[in-house]
Each structure stands twice: as C-alpha cells, then as structure tokens.
Design a protein around this motif. Structure first.
Motif, mmCIF file in Angstrom:
data_model
loop_
_atom_site.group_PDB
_atom_site.id
_atom_site.type_symbol
_atom_site.label_atom_id
_atom_site.label_comp_id
_atom_site.label_asym_id
_atom_site.label_seq_id
_atom_site.Cartn_x
_atom_site.Cartn_y
_atom_site.Cartn_z
ATOM 1 N N LEU A 90 -61.775 20.951 14.740
ATOM 2 C CA LEU A 90 -60.537 20.288 15.148
ATOM 3 C C LEU A 90 -59.926 21.065 16.301
ATOM 4 O O LEU A 90 -60.248 22.237 16.530
ATOM 5 C CB LEU A 90 -59.542 20.158 13.999
ATOM 6 N N ASP A 94 -53.902 21.551 15.850
ATOM 7 C CA ASP A 94 -53.866 20.292 15.114
ATOM 8 C C ASP A 94 -53.832 20.574 13.613
ATOM 9 O O ASP A 94 -54.065 21.692 13.156
ATOM 10 C CB ASP A 94 -55.092 19.451 15.469
ATOM 11 N N ASN A 98 -56.921 16.481 10.131
ATOM 12 C CA ASN A 98 -57.539 15.782 11.257
ATOM 13 C C ASN A 98 -58.897 16.363 11.643
ATOM 14 O O ASN A 98 -59.501 15.923 12.634
ATOM 15 C CB ASN A 98 -56.606 15.821 12.473
#
Length: 690
Positions: A90, A94, A98
């Motif tokens: 990721l 973030d 996610n």
C-alpha cells in the motif's frame, strides 16, 4: 558502504535449525476450557477466568516483515492470503485496509526485498517445503495497484536451490545468487532481471559460506568453513583467491562488511584467544586485525553492527538475556536517547538500518507480550513514524509473564533461559520444557522472535510453566559455550542442561515433577525424543516436531552441496563416514532405544522435509506401536521442515493442546472450529498400518 545486519547462523546456508519464519496461526472459537486430570487440578484451572482465543493469538490478520520501499512511497508486508504468507503493498500514509495482495501462493512466499528499481519487488519461495528456493520479480502499477502485478520467475531449475545474495550495486538489472548447479558446491551467478539470463560469475572452488560482494557483484572477501571446523578467510586477487588467515579449530568468523576504497573489511570473530565474538577490523592490504568493539560485559557474542556512510561502525549490539546497544559517537547516542524518549513500556530496541543521506533510522521495537512494532525516525524533524503498527488482536493481559532467567547446570555452567508463567498461579504447575532447534541457534525474549514464543504464551495461559533454555551449543554466548555441546547430544551435557532446568523449576516450587513434558522442533524434536529415551523418568508427555530419531540418518540426508559447509555439524554431532563417530551417533539415536520409552509420544512431520525425511518419523512410530507404546502421529503431505500453511498450523497446535491437556493436566479450549477439527483428522496417521 551500506548498513549491514549480521547473520548469526553458524552452519552453512540452510542449518538444521527450524526456520523462525514458520509463522503461527490457529482458529478456535470460545474461551471455555476442560481439564482431563483429577478434580484437584480442575480446581486450579477454575481460578483462570479467561483463556486467550487462538484465533486472536495466531490471527490471520497479523502482518510481519514490514518494509518501506527505497523511494519511501510504498510499504510492503507479509500476511496470510489463500492459506499462506503472501506479499501485500500500500502507499505510504494510506490506511491498512487499503492494502492490496500482490501474491496468493497457497504455500506462501518465503521472503522478499524491495528492488532498487521503482515499483519492483524481488522474492523467493520453494514449493511445499522442498527447500529448493526459486527467485521471482514482481512489478506492480503505481497508478492501479489492484491490477494483477507482473510476476516473472527468474530461476527455472526445480532441482536447484537459489539463494538471493543482493542486487548488483552498479547494475540494478542484475542480481547475485548462490546456486548448486554443480551438485557439490554453491557457485556465484548473476541473473539479468529483464532477460532471465543466468551467468556463472565465480566458481566457488573454495566453498565459502559467508562473503561480501564488491560494487560489481563479485565476492571480494569470503570465509570458508573447513572440515575440521576451522575457518579460512580469503580475499579475491584477480580471478583467484589469496588466503588472509586461518582460524584455529572451533573459532567462529563471519564477514560483515567490505569497503573497496580503504580495502578493509569488518568481521565478527572469536579468534586469536577470544572467546566471545568481537567486531574486528581487517586490513586486506597488510592482513592485520584489530578489535573495533567487544561486549563491555563480556557476556555475549557480537549481535549486530550498523555502519555510517563511510563504513565506520556507529552502533554495536549484543544479546545476552536482553538486547543491549552501544552508540559509538556522541551524535548517535543523542539520537538514541531522543528515540527512546518517544517509546514506553518494557521493550528491546533494534536499529535495523540507517539511511544517512535521508536522516532516517529504521527501527524494530520488541515486546514480550505482543508483536514487534516498526518505526522510521527522522533526525531532521525528530518525528517517529510508525509503519503499520497494529494493536494486538488479543488481550496482552491474558498472556504469560515472560522473563530471562539463569540457572546453574550440574557441572557449574550457567544456562540462560526464558521462563513464561501463568499470571494467576506460579507454583506446582504442569511444565513444558521447550528446547529450540539448531542447535546452533538461540531463543530470544521478544514475542515475534520465534514461532514458539507465542506458543509458550499460549500454554502459559492454559496453566503451564514453559521453559526455553539456551542450552550449551546455543549461539551468542561464546566459542567455549558452543564447544561444550560437541558430541554431547542426547546423553551428554546438552540434554543434562534440560534436565537441570526441570530440577531448577522443581526446587523453586514452580514445576510439579509428576507433570513435566517436553516439546521441540528440529534439534528440539530430537531433544524431546532423547528426553523420552535417555531420561524416561522425567517426562510424562513428549512431542517431537520434525525431529530426527536417528543421528546417522539425519546427517546422511543432507544433500551433497551441504557437505563442504558442515564442519560445525561434524564437530557437534559426528561424521557417519568415520566409524568411531558412527558408533557414537548410533548410541545417541533414540530410534535404537525405544524399549526405554515410558511417556506417550506425539510425532509431527512434513512429508516433503528434505532435512528430516518422513521415513524417520515413520520408523519410530512403527517401533513405538509394535512395542505397545502410546504414539500419535500427525503428517502433512504438503509441508517440509516445519508447517507453513494456515490449516496445518492450526490443526497441529490443536493437537499439541489436547495432547498435553490429556497427559499433563493443563487446560484446553472446549470449542474447536469444526473445519480445523476435520482437517486435523485428515492429518492423523493410522500407525497400525505403517
């Protein structure tokens, strides 16, 4: 010069020690318990208000091997996916939810590093535990990470073990690997990432086991482990090798770093009268050695070194019962204090690397009762940024109390060990002795340091005392301590150290001497079987996990390309090609003394194990059954030297829990996920049909 982290394995390439990367995860529901022994023990059990759930202690959601990309834009990590440990990525900053899975191998990925090329990862994996690692590249789209990445296999011989060394500094499209294309040795090759062409760069005719490469990807300084267990250090001169020095028998040497500008190397060595391994500076022009740093407490071997950008050591670490760091400059010491001021609790701090040009320190913080945390500290801003650190999926208050202790063996030798105790009751406990694999390895304090630390907590929560001794032959405590274990397997000092650990706990009132079990993996599995055969009155239950029952068969099972690197093995356990050694090895092999066994035995084995082949467990299981001895046998057909797949790990721990509860009287969860229970049933071997 790059920062270097020491590799403390003494044996070559693939040691007998079970990999610490064997992750652990299990799925149970509920926190009720049952107790299979008498009502007195049940009254003890009722004082525990809550059992930690295995689905939280061994959570599939737990992440590990967190790593920031070289450009600082991406974070990669390992997590369970499709039943195995796989790679996720990721964008830095973030949220964890996610993250995108980049691989989905059912048998998992063994390890990875970020490539010097953008949006590229290099990873290695074998197939179902056969230990012939293959190397892959993985490229993902930074704009659309959910698109399937491009994965290319760079190596294409299933019968060859490819060991990633490093990416070539002067050409990021090439990687250096060691491989046994020649079945008797590991040679140095370069692989072109784009064309997959593999080129032999150096014929490893000296059979070096540790080396440092120059910027063009050639081994520049190397060390060879000789058959008599001495070490010869070489430097490359033209297309050949020149000997720099040879150690005495039993002395340990590892090459840590090499700087071509100064023509100097740093090594870790217990040579020239030293007992503990020290940081030594080697001038490759004059061949002169000098001590750069040694343990101020004279307790431990060198553990790790961090260098500055010109190759000077700035942090040196040692590990006795706990990790100790020594800053070698005022500025480094100041930075260490600033970092520590932002941390809390009881922890060990390891500096994994420093990017000096960016002013970034990469840190690992270890705790006894929860997984490691990773941070990046910026010296310019003074900020400490966490790298996807998660709150534990379990309540740490339910785990055991884990501490470093020392006890005295029968011959006066001091044995460092880790003791994990239940929080509620600390006297007259069912007890598990848990020797580590190797034996040329060691246990550490941190929760994430070893597969068996969470298991120690798991059993402590269920009412057991768990002792993990760093018995003689364990690494980290000096040359003499290792040599004390030579030819002492099974019936000598190594096994006596375990017996003395039992005696210590009994004398302290901690262990109930009628309820002592032993469990271990690899060498630890051998020690468990040796405990059952050579000290049969001590243990009431025994679990051998991928443990050898025959020492001669164990050594003879190693592939031909291991033999040049097995001086430590021959010194420690013997060489079956030497008749006197073979006789001695047979006298220490549990398979020859099954008639002495009194305790019930559980065997756990992978069918693809190249180190301890299945026939070893089959043979002793059959002998136990034929002599009317209690034996349970768990066999996973898709595993090697230790279980990796989620289902197999879950099932094996359930089996361990039930086995010890039955024979030692600890607590056991009364609710098991039916899927896991059914899978365990599929792994059980009908010993009568062997």
């Amino acid at each position: 010069m790059e920062n270097q982290i020491m590799n403390k394995n003494l044996s070559a390439f693939k040691s007998v020690v079970i990999s610490a990367a064997i992750g652990s995860s299990i799925l149970l529901t509920g926190c009720q318990f049952t107790n299979t022994l008498d009502s007195t023990k049940a009254i003890q059990a009722q004082q525990v208000t809550e059992l930690v759930e295995l689905e939280s202690l061994f959570s599939q959601d737990q992440i590990n091997k967190v790593s920031l990309s070289n450009d600082g834009k991406w974070i990669a990590f390992m997590q369970m996916n499709n039943g195995g440990q796989n790679i996720f990525v990721l964008r830095q900053g973030d949220q964890l939810e996610n993250a995108v899975a980049l691989t989905d191998f059912a048998d998992g990925v063994d390890g990875f590093v970020w490539s010097a090329n953008s949006n590229e990862i290099l990873f290695n994996k074998d197939f179902e535990g056969n230990e012939n690692d293959q190397i892959f590249t993985l490229r993902f789209s930074p704009q659309q990470t959910k698109l399937a990445p491009v994965i290319n296999r760079l190596t294409h011989r299933d019968d060859v073990d490819y060991m990633f060394v490093e990416q070539v500094k002067n050409d990021s499209n090439k990687i250096a690997v060691l491989a046994n294309h020649n079945s008797s040795q590991m040679d140095l090759f370069h692989i072109d990432i784009n064309t997959q062409a593999i080129t032999l760069m150096q014929d490893n005719d000296i059979s070096f086991f540790t080396s440092q490469l120059d910027d063009d990807g050639y081994a520049a300084v190397a060390a060879k482990l000789n058959s008599d267990n001495s070490v010869t250090v070489y430097k490359r001169v033209g297309d050949g090798w020149q000997e720099v020095f040879q150690s005495e028998v039993g002395e340990n040497v590892s090459v840590i770093s090499y700087d071509s500008d100064s023509n100097k190397a740093f090594i870790s060595g217990s040579i020239q009268g030293r007992d503990k391994e020290e940081l030594l500076e080697l001038d490759l022009t004059t061949h002169k050695l000098k001590t750069a740093h040694k343990d101020p407490e004279n307790q431990s071997d060198l553990y790790q070194v961090i260098f500055d950008k010109v190759g000077k050591p700035v942090i040196v670490s040692y590990y006795g019962g706990r990790l100790r760091n020594y800053a070698l400059s005022n500025s480094t010491a100041t930075t260490m204090r600033k970092i520590e001021s932002q941390l809390s609790g009881d922890y060990d701090l390891l500096v994994e690397k420093i990017e000096h040009d960016k002013g970034q320190w990469y840190l690992k913080v270890s705790y006894a009762d929860r997984p490691d945390e990773k941070f990046v500290y910026n010296t310019n801003s003074g900020t400490l940024t966490d790298l996807l650190n998660q709150a534990p999926s379990f309540n740490p208050d339910l785990l055991g109390d884990r501490s470093s202790i020392t006890y005295t063996a029968a011959d006066g030798v001091q044995i460092q060990a880790y003791l994990t105790l239940p929080k509620q009751i600390k006297q007259n406990l069912p007890t598990i002795i848990l020797p580590h694999g190797g034996p040329w390895a060691r246990d550490e304090w941190g929760y994430s340091s070893n597969y068996f630390v969470p298991i120690a907590h798991f059993f402590a929560n269920r009412g057991y005392a768990v002792l993990q001794p760093n018995f003689r032959s364990s690494t980290g405590f000096g040359k003499q301590f290792i040599e004390l274990g030579n030819k002492n397997w099974g019936t000598g000092g190594m096994q006596q150290d375990l017996t003395d650990g039992v005696n210590y706990l009994v004398e302290m009132g901690i262990a109930d001497k009628q309820r002592v079990g032993i469990m271990g993996a690899s060498y630890g599995g051998y020690a468990a079987l040796a405990g059952a055969t050579f000290t049969p009155d001590i243990y009431s239950a025994v679990i051998s996990y991928v443990g050898p029952s025959s020492l001669t068969a164990m050594v003879e099972s190693f592939p031909a390309h291991f033999r040049p690197y097995m001086g430590t093995v021959f010194a420690g356990v013997g060489d079956p090609l030497i008749e006197a050694d073979r006789v001695d090895m047979e006298s220490r092999s549990p398979i020859n003394f099954v008639d002495k066994i009194k305790a019930p035995i559980m065997l756990i084995q992978g069918a693809n194990d190249p180190r301890i082949p299945q026939y070893q467990s089959d043979t002793i299981a059959k002998k136990l059954f034929e002599t009317d001895r209690a034996v349970e046998y768990i066999l996973a057909k898709d595993e090697g030297h230790g279980f990796r797949s989620q289902d197999n790990k879950l099932a094996s721990i359930i089996a361990m829990e039930a086995f010890f509860a039955k024979h030692l009287g600890g607590m056991q969860s009364s609710k098991v996920n039916p899927k896991v229970r059914d899978h365990l049933t599929s792994l059980k071997v009908d010993v009568s049909k062997l």
